[in-house]
Structure formats: structure tokens, C-alpha cells
Design a protein around this motif. Structure first.
Motif, PDB file in Angstrom:
ATOM      1  N   LEU A   1       0.817  -1.221   0.000  1.00  6.85           N
ATOM      2  CA  LEU A   1       0.000   0.000   0.000  1.00  6.85           C
ATOM      3  C   LEU A   1       0.848   1.268   0.000  1.00  6.85           C
ATOM      4  O   LEU A   1       0.388   2.340  -0.364  1.00  6.85           O
TER       5      LEU A   1
ATOM      6  N   VAL B   1       1.972   2.631   2.742  1.00 10.60           N
ATOM      7  CA  VAL B   1       1.580   3.470   3.884  1.00 10.60           C
ATOM      8  C   VAL B   1       2.344   3.044   5.122  1.00 10.60           C
ATOM      9  O   VAL B   1       2.826   1.910   5.214  1.00 10.60           O
TER      10      VAL B   1
ATOM     11  N   VAL C   1     -11.584   9.416   3.634  1.00  3.52           N
ATOM     12  CA  VAL C   1     -10.888   9.143   2.377  1.00  3.52           C
ATOM     13  C   VAL C   1      -9.657   8.260   2.621  1.00  3.52           C
ATOM     14  O   VAL C   1      -9.253   7.477   1.758  1.00  3.52           O
ATOM     15  N   ASP C   2      -9.063   8.385   3.822  1.00  2.00           N
ATOM     16  CA  ASP C   2      -7.886   7.556   4.143  1.00  2.00           C
ATOM     17  C   ASP C   2      -8.217   6.078   3.990  1.00  2.00           C
ATOM     18  O   ASP C   2      -7.358   5.269   3.627  1.00  2.00           O
TER      19      ASP C   2
ATOM     20  N   GLU D   1      -7.783   4.013   0.647  1.00  2.42           N
ATOM     21  CA  GLU D   1      -6.493   3.432   0.260  1.00  2.42           C
ATOM     22  C   GLU D   1      -6.299   2.053   0.870  1.00  2.42           C
ATOM     23  O   GLU D   1      -5.464   1.283   0.419  1.00  2.42           O
TER      24      GLU D   1
ATOM     25  N   VAL E   1      -7.372  -1.001   0.840  1.00  6.74           N
ATOM     26  CA  VAL E   1      -8.141  -2.044   0.156  1.00  6.74           C
ATOM     27  C   VAL E   1      -7.197  -3.190  -0.215  1.00  6.74           C
ATOM     28  O   VAL E   1      -5.985  -2.996  -0.383  1.00  6.74           O
ATOM     29  N   ASP E   2      -7.766  -4.387  -0.317  1.00 11.56           N
ATOM     30  CA  ASP E   2      -6.926  -5.532  -0.686  1.00 11.56           C
ATOM     31  C   ASP E   2      -6.747  -5.586  -2.207  1.00 11.56           C
ATOM     32  O   ASP E   2      -7.201  -4.684  -2.928  1.00 11.56           O
TER      33      ASP E   2
END
Lengths: 711, 205
Positions: free
Chosen positions: A119, A121, A465-466, A469, A471-472
Motif C-alpha cells: 500500500l 503506507v 478518504v484515508d 487506500e 483495500v486488498d
């Protein structure tokens, strides 16, 4: 019936039935305290200081109810080893969630390393250098009351202590407003415990030096205690609670209320000493003293109370209630001084005194106390007075000390909580203080997030909105903690967007710029910085209203007493010159006004007007004899000022800088009033005597009526 | 072939011109003499928000980061955080990093605003930005160094994403120490290693 005759009758009745009077007074105080123990509430939330119906307060409460409070505690983990910090954060999260009073913990994304890497992140909330990790802990108490927040903070502290982070080489600390609230409580409690002993010692020393005996001053103190008990009863009736501000009322009463007693006791001593040859009794001296002082005592009490009552118009609930309580307390202290103190002094006097008569206002011969009068007379020189007045006017015309709205400047200089917050703000784009928005739909939340990300004043944005992001590989949402989701999306289907300021939001220019931008984006924005600035603006406004309105009512009351404009100007000159001089002095020593100092203003005004009124009355009574005026009222003025400086000035050693600033402002103000009253006012009085000798001649001669023998 | 995005080029050119282009450093975009060396999707093959490419352009080494994302703001914010992480005040190149962060914020703003101005015409919701770090030509160990930021138009082709058009927003000379270290960090993060082809060019002078 004149005020003097009313007071004389009350005092006569009091000394005639001393036991009954004391019994009734003490009983009333006991009933009041018992009543308070049952019905008086302590409201410990900062939000209790302000009208809950005001829009910013309502918005803050509504947001807290819907998404949880924005008044967050931040655990800061410090270390040089990133993996050790990660281990510590992973260990702490679950422990904190089990801590009492915790609603939610925002600590990390609970995803495996591969997913996180994929991701792109971060797992944790970190500083830029990855040497600070942050865990945001949300209390389940939405309205910031200290009695709920304190156990919450202590629970988190206990969790940190048991997490064995030392073994990882990680240091843990707390910052954020809940921690500041607990720090404030602890610092004020510690400072007052230590320094009240010093204050008591200094006041007792002054009493002994000033009176050469502790008995009468102690009885004055007992009178004050009983009056405070009565005030507690009044507080229980109206408003029915104490707040973080009005809880200070007792300290204020002790600073101001004791002055009435000191004036009476000093006058009694003077009468006893001067009437020794004629064998005046204690009771007679007490009645005489109360009668002679009645106009001055009443005027100074009424003006001080009126200045406090002027806080009712301040628009800040905390100060309105403090004004009401302290004003009522001052009036009750006056009543106690006129009714109860004579009885206590009568009871405290030795039996078998000579029943010699004394004339009210009979001239007395110079004695020990006149030494002070002589000293003051020697010091009173036109040149000295001119220089002092010049400096005071210069102070009044100076730019002034400004208003410091940085809350962190009230904290102890070595505050760990402040250090951690400053580190957090400096080394990351996160902060315990942030703005919070609400949107009705998701698209609006997305638009707002983008807009905030473009803002120079914004360091970081968190919103629903965070989660997009997270998602698998198939685009399905990854699991996140429900409490985290609820802080972004409410049960009502609305969305919260959080904007963290770029830079230190306690710094006024950064805060104002940040809030100006946030309010331009959405006027309904809330959050601690929004509410904090609103409260600071309200206190600033309260300061101006109290000063302005207080000055007007003060003039009116003094005019009602003295009637002649010239005398009103003389009696109030020390007060207004004190305010001007204080303005310049604070600037000179680099002390700014702060929200707590507002409480100092009525105290300084109260003492200053008390000094002026007593000296003018005594000057008239002594028909322009300055030496006798200064030997009598001058001594009382010096003692009342010094005891106030000792009581409040000792707090200048406090570690809590807000308390210290309050102490400095109060002590400096009272000292300035003393200098002006004893070195400048006498010169003005002499000038008045030269210009208007007829006025002094027209003052009715003291009643030469002989007091009835009192037993 | 799918056109990713039609940017309102004219307005972007005006905006870029209005903001000026500081310190051109001879790293003008020149695809005619480019030789691709290595490429990788970022942050991962599964979730593509951009691509990292190492190129040989004449005597220079070029590390390109092409970003295309619906959330370009967030992508740029992440780059900003990494800059702050790697360059602390005591590090050589800190001043260059500060300037780069400012330039990046400005470039992002221009791209996003241009995108939003032409939002109705765009058939793809992704915003695009190209970042280049250029090292060379070198004289021994001493190399010219610079970075540049472009608004770009990308097209998907057989060889991955191709740059159809690029409008420079910033071209700025920087210290070779900063550019070398920045390229090394980006290569390690994007490729998992410093490609052997670039050899010792990224070693500190």
C-alpha cells in the motif's frame, strides 16, 4: 439615621451581647458549610467556564457527542531504535484500550508488513525522523470535565508504568490538553500547599510586627473565616456550584476581607493606647472604632464588591460567577467586621477593665504608631511625589504589556508535557491540537480533504478518504478498528475531517493564520484550537469590561460617599494611577497579561480604592493633620497592603507560571497602590488643604458625646 | 492505446510561465537520447500509483518518478515526509531538500489546479506529475546535478507508460551530494537495490 449611627448601634449591640452574637454568627457559618457539603457542586470542565449556548461551545459539544471528543491525550514514545519503538507501540495499544475511561486508541494500522509495503503506507504515526511514535488516546468523557479526565489520564500513566518500555530503551510520556489539565491541578495543588505555609508565616510575622500582639489579628482572622463560611452558603444557593475559576474566591476573600478587620483592630489599638490615661475599655474602643471607620469601610467594601459585580457583564461565565461570589463575599466580610468582630474583640478582652469613658474622635497624643507616621511624613516630598506621578503617567501612556494567549506559557518552565508537544509539532505534521469539520456526505468529505491538503497552514489531514487506500488486491476494504471508523463516520452517516496545523498552533500568529483559513473554509469548524481561541478572546474581553465598568462603578460609589468631586478625585487618584503605572511596570519587567491575571484586577482595584478612601476620610476627620492621618490610617494602609502582598506575593515562587504571573501582577499592583497612597496622596491632600481650607473647617467636628458605659 | 489524460496544456503553460523556472540546469527533457535501464511500479506491482525509471540520457544518469494517481496530493505528501525523514538540518544537502520540498508543493498545486480546471474534459480521474533527478555529465568525480518537475501527459503502450508531452514547472541545479543521495534512496526503495549499471556514480564525492 446615618450610616455611622447604624454601624454604631450594630457594634454596640454586638459588644453588649457578645456570646449570643458569636454563637449566631458561628452557627450560621456551620449551617452554611453543612448546606454546602450537601448541595455545592464542583464543576471541573473548562467548558463550564463559558456559556454552553454560545455557538463555538455548542459546536464543540455536538461534535464530541457525534464523533467523540477532540480533546485527546497523546502518548509520545521516544527512542533511537525504530524497531524498538514499533515493538513498544504494538505492546501499548492493546493495554491502553483496556485502560479505564478510554473510548478509542489511534495507534497503528493493523495490517501485515507485506500489505503495508504494497500500500505504501506507514503502520504507525511517527515523526519525520522516526524517533517519535504517537498514540492518540480518546477519553470516553466527551465534555472535558477534570473529575472524569483525571482518572483517565492516571489510568494511562499507570499503563505506561507497567508496560516495561525501559527494557526496550523507549521513553514514554504524555501530552495534550487532558494531561495539561492534570498538570495544572497538580502544580496548583503543590504550589499552594507549599507556599500557603510561607504566606501564613509572612502574614503572621507582619501581624506581630504591626500589632505586637497576635490576639486581635487572630480574632479578625476568625471573623473572616466565619464570613467565608457564610459566603459558601450563599454560593450553594446561587449559583449552586463552583468552577475552576470561582473556586479561588476564598483566596480572594482572604486577601481583601482581612483588610476590614485590620483597619478596625488598628483603630482599636490606637484608641486603647491613646486612651490609656483615661482608662478606655476594649468594648468602648471597639464601638468607637467601628463608628469612626463606618463610612470608609462601607465605601471601600461597596466599591470592591461593585468592581467584582462588574464582572457580571464580562460575557464569560467563569468570571461572571467569580464576580458574583467574590462581590457577595466582600459584602459579607464587611457585615461580619461590623457585627461579629466587635463581639469577638469584646470576648477576647480581659475582664475587669476600667470603665472610663472616652470621646469619639478625641485627639490622641503621638505614640509608637506615630513613628510610622513620622517616617511617612519625612518621605512625603513634592519632588518624590512628582517623580512617582510622572512615572505612573509614563506607564499609562506606554504601549503596555500586551496579552499573552499562549496557554503553554502558563505551564511550569520545565514541563515535560510542553516539551513533548513542542517536539511533536516540530518533528512531525501531527499535533494534539487540530481543527475538526463535519460534512453531510462522503463527496463533500473528499472535496474538503483535498482542499485542506492544499492548504499551507495544514500539515496533515485525516478523513474517511484515508480508508479508500486501505483495500486488498481485489479492491475490497481492509478491516479497521470500529472506533477509528466511528471517529471518521458517525452513526448518523455524517463525516468528520480533521486538519492538523503546520507549526506550533500555540504560537498566536500561526494559530490565528491557521484558524482564519479553517474558518474561511467552513465557519462551523470546531476543535480545541477553535474553542481555545474563543475562550481567550472572551477572557480578553472580560478584562476590558471589568476594567472599564469597574472604574465607572468605583467612581460612582466613592462619589456617593464623599460628594465633592475634588475629594472623589483625591480618593481615587491612587487607584487610577496604579492601573496606569502597572501597565508600564508589567511592560518593563516583561510580564504580559494572561487569562488568569483578570482575577488580579479587582483585587488591585479593591485594595487601591480602599487605601485612598481610608486616607481621605481620616484626613478629613483629623481636619488636615497629615501626621496624625498617616500615623493612624497610614499604618492600617501599610499593614493591609503588606499582608496582601505577603499572601499573594508568596505565590510568585510557584512553579505554575499562570499562578506566578497572577501573584506578580497582584503584588506589584498592591505595592504600587501603597506607594501612591502613602507618598503621593498625602501631597495631594496637603495641596487640597491649602486650596480649600474652608472644606476642612466645614467638616463636622467629631461627636463629643460621651459613650454610655459598656460592660 | 489509451490516452490517460488530456491536461489543459495551455493554461498550465501559462501558469508555469507565470511562476518562472528557476536556475535551469541543462536537464531539459530529451527523449530522443534516452536509454531505459530499469523500471518498477510504485508503491508495488499490485497497487500502481506511478513508476520509477532509471535512464541513461547522453552522459547523464536520470532517475524519473512518474506519478499518476487520483490522490496526487497524498502521494506528494508522502514524498515530502520522506524528504523530512532523510534530510535533517545537520545533513549535507538539507538546504537543497528544503527547496525541493517547496518546489514539489508548488508543482503539485499547479498540476492539481490545472486538472481541476479541466475536470469536465478529463476522461481519467488521475493527476500526473513527473519528477527527475539528473546526475551528469561528470568530470571525474565532479558531476553536474539537478532536479526537475514536469506536468506530463502519459499514454499506456506495449513498453508500459510512455510520456507523450511534458511541461517543465521547475528545473533547478542542486548539490551533487543531495542528488546522489536522493537517487540512491529512491533506487533502493523502488528497485530494492541500487542498480549495478549506475555503478559508483552515486557514491559520495
Amino acid at each position: 439615621m446615618t450610616l455611622t449611627s447604624v454601624c454604631r448601634r450594630l457594634a454596640t449591640l454586638s459588644v453588649s451581647r457578645p456570646r449570643t452574637t458569636v454563637l449566631i454568627g458561628a452557627l450560621l457559618a456551620l449551617v452554611a458549610v453543612a448546606f454546602a457539603a450537601k448541595g455545592l457542586r464542583l464543576e471541573t470542565s473548562n467548558l463550564d467556564l463559558i456559556d454552553g449556548e454560545l455557538e463555538p461551545v455548542r459546536a464543540f459539544r455536538d461534535f464530541a457527542d457525534e464523533f467523540g471528543t477532540t480533546n485527546l491525550l497523546v502518548v509520545v514514545l521516544e527512542g533511537e531504535d525504530e524497531s524498538a519503538l514499533a515493538t513498544a507501540a504494538r505492546r501499548l495499544g492493546p493495554l491502553l484500550r483496556r485502560s479505564p475511561g478510554v473510548r478509542a486508541v489511534l495507534d497503528r494500522l493493523e495490517l501485515d508488513a507485506e500489505t503495508l509495503d504494497s500500500l505504501g503506507v506507514d503502520e504507525f504515526l511517527m515523526s519525520y525522523d522516526h524517533e517519535l511514535f504517537f498514540l492518540f488516546v480518546q477519553p470516553d468523557e466527551p465534555h472535558a470535565s477534570l473529575d472524569k479526565l483525571a482518572p483517565f489520564v492516571e489510568g494511562v500513566q499507570a499503563t505506561l508504568a507497567t508496560a516495561d518500555l525501559d527494557s526496550l530503551g523507549v521513553r514514554a510520556g504524555l501530552t495534550g490538553l487532558p494531561q495539561y489539565a492534570v498538570d495544572d491541578r497538580d502544580a496548583v495543588r503543590r504550589d499552594i500547599t507549599v507556599l500557603s505555609g510561607l504566606a501564613a508565616f509572612l502574614v503572621a510575622t507582619l501581624f506581630v510586627l504591626g500589632f505586637r500582639t497576635a490576639k486581635r489579628p487572630l480574632l479578625a482572622l476568625l471573623t473572616l473565616l466565619i464570613a467565608t463560611g457564610w459566603t459558601v452558603g450563599v454560593v450553594t444557593l446561587v449559583p449552586g456550584h463552583l468552577t475552576l475559576l470561582s473556586a479561588f474566591f476564598a483566596s480572594i476573600l482572604f486577601g481583601l476581607g482581612i483588610d476590614f478587620g485590620i483597619h478596625v483592630v488598628a483603630r482599636v489599638e490606637e484608641l486603647r493606647r491613646d486612651g490609656a490615661a483615661t482608662g478606655v475599655t476594649e468594648k468602648e474602643a471597639v464601638v468607637t472604632a467601628v463608628s469612626a471607620l463606618a463610612p470608609a469601610l462601607t465605601t471601600s467594601a461597596a466599591t470592591t464588591a461593585a468592581v467584582f459585580f462588574s464582572m457580571l457583564a464580562s460575557g464569560f461565565r467563569g468570571f461572571e460567577e467569580l464576580g458574583l461570589i467574590a462581590g457577595a463575599g466582600v459584602l459579607l466580610c464587611l457585615i461580619a467586621t461590623i457585627v461579629l468582630l466587635p463581639a469577638l474583640l469584646a470576648l477576647g478582652s480581659q475582664r475587669g477593665e476600667s470603665p472610663t469613658r472616652v470621646s469619639v474622635g478625641a485627639r490622641t497624643t503621638p505614640s509608637r504608631s506615630s513613628r510610622l507616621g513620622n517616617v511617612l511624613v519625612r518621605l512625603c516630598r513634592p519632588a518624590v511625589a512628582s517623580v512617582i506621578v510622572g512615572l505612573a503617567l509614563l506607564g499609562a501612556l506606554s504601549e503596555g504589556p500586551g496579552f499573552d494567549s499562549d496557554y503553554l506559557n502558563l505551564q511550569p518552565r520545565d514541563s515535560e508535557t510542553v516539551r513533548l508537544e513542542r517536539s511533536m509539532v516540530e518533528r512531525s505534521d501531527l499535533s494534539p491540537q487540530f481543527a475538526a469539520f463535519v460534512t453531510d456526505d462522503r463527496d463533500e468529505a473528499e472535496e474538503l480533504t483535498d482542499r485542506l491538503l492544499d492548504e499551507e497552514t495544514v500539515g496533515e489531514v485525516h478523513s474517511i478518504v484515508d480508508l479508500d487506500e486501505l483495500v486488498d488486491d481485489d479492491g475490497e476494504p481492509l478491516p479497521v478498528a470500529e472506533s477509528y471508523r466511528r471517529s471518521l463516520e458517525s452513526a448518523a452517516g455524517r463525516y468528520a475531517v480533521y486538519a492538523y496545523p503546520e507549526g506550533d498552533v500555540w504560537e498566536p500568529t500561526i494559530r490565528d493564520r491557521f484558524l482564519e483559513r479553517m474558518q474561511a473554509i467552513d465557519a462551523d469548524v470546531t476543535g480545541m484550537p477553535v474553542l481555545g481561541r474563543f475562550m481567550v478572546e472572551r477572557t480578553h474581553r472580560a478584562l476590558r469590561i471589568t476594567a472599564g465598568l469597574g472604574s465607572i462603578v468605583l467612581l460612582l460609589f466613592v462619589f456617593a460617599d464623599l460628594r465633592r468631586p475634588a475629594l472623589v478625585l483625591l480618593a481615587t487618584a491612587p487607584t487610577f494611577l496604579t492601573v496606569g503605572a502597572l501597565h508600564g511596570l508589567l511592560r518593563l519587567i516583561g510580564v504580559s497579561w494572561n487569562p488568569i491575571d483578570i482575577m488580579a484586577l479587582p483585587i488591585v482595584l479593591g485594595i487601591a480604592v480602599d487605601d485612598g478612601v481610608h486616607l481621605v476620610h481620616r484626613f478629613l476627620e483629623e481636619r488636615g493633620d497629615l501626621r496624625r492621618t498617616l500615623a493612624g490610617a497610614g499604618r492600617s494602609v501599610v499593614l493591609t497592603s503588606l499582608t496582601t502582598v505577603a499572601a499573594f506575593g508568596s505565590l510568585a515562587l510557584a512553579s505554575h507560571r499562570g499562578l506566578r504571573s497572577f501573584a506578580i501582577v497582584t503584588s506589584l499592583g498592591v505595592s504600587t497602590a501603597l506607594v501612591l497612597s502613602t507618598l503621593v496622596l498625602p501631597m495631594l491632600l496637603l495641596a487640597y488643604k491649602r486650596l480649600r481650607p474652608a472644606v476642612l473647617d466645614a467638616v463636622p467636628k467629631p461627636e463629643q458625646t460621651v459613650l454610655p458605659r459598656l460592660s | 492505446m489509451r490516452k490517460l489524460l488530456v491536461l489543459p496544456w495551455l493554461s498550465l503553460l501559462f501558469v508555469a510561465a507565470a511562476h518562472g523556472s528557476p536556475g535551469a540546469a541543462g536537464n531539459s527533457f530529451d527523449r530522443q537520447h534516452e536509454e531505459p535501464v530499469r523500471r518498477a511500479y510504485i508503491p508495488s506491482d499490485d497497487r500502481v500509483h506511478g513508476e520509477l525509471r532509471l535512464l541513461r540520457r547522453g552522459d547523464s544518469w536520470v532517475l524519473q518518478t512518474a506519478l499518476w494517481s487520483k490522490r496526487l496530493r497524498r502521494g506528494v505528501q508522502r514524498i515530502d515526509k520522506k524528504e523530512r525523514y532523510y534530510w535533517r538540518p545537520e545533513n549535507e544537502g538539507y538546504a537543497d531538500s528544503e527547496r525541493y520540498r517547496q518546489d514539489l508543493a508548488r508543482a503539485k498545486q499547479l498540476v492539481v489546479e490545472a486538472f481541476e480546471d479541466g475536470a469536465e474534459e478529463n476522461d481519467d480521474p488521475r493527476q500526473q506529475l513527473l519528477i527527475e533527478f539528473v546526475l551528469g555529465p561528470c568530470d571525474g568525480k565532479r558531476c553536474e546535478a539537478s532536479y526537475a518537475l514536469y506536468a506530463v501527459e502519459l499514454e499506456e503502450g506495449d513498453e508500459g507508460w510512455a510520456i507523450q508531452r511534458a511541461t517543465p514547472i521547475v528545473e533547478r541545479a542542486a548539490s551533487s551530494a543531495y542528488v546522489r543521495r536522493a537517487m540512491r534512496i529512491q533506487a533502493e526503495e523502488g528497485f530494492g537495490e541500487v542498480p549495478a549499471e549506475i555503478g559508483g556514480a552515486l557514491d559520495v564525492e
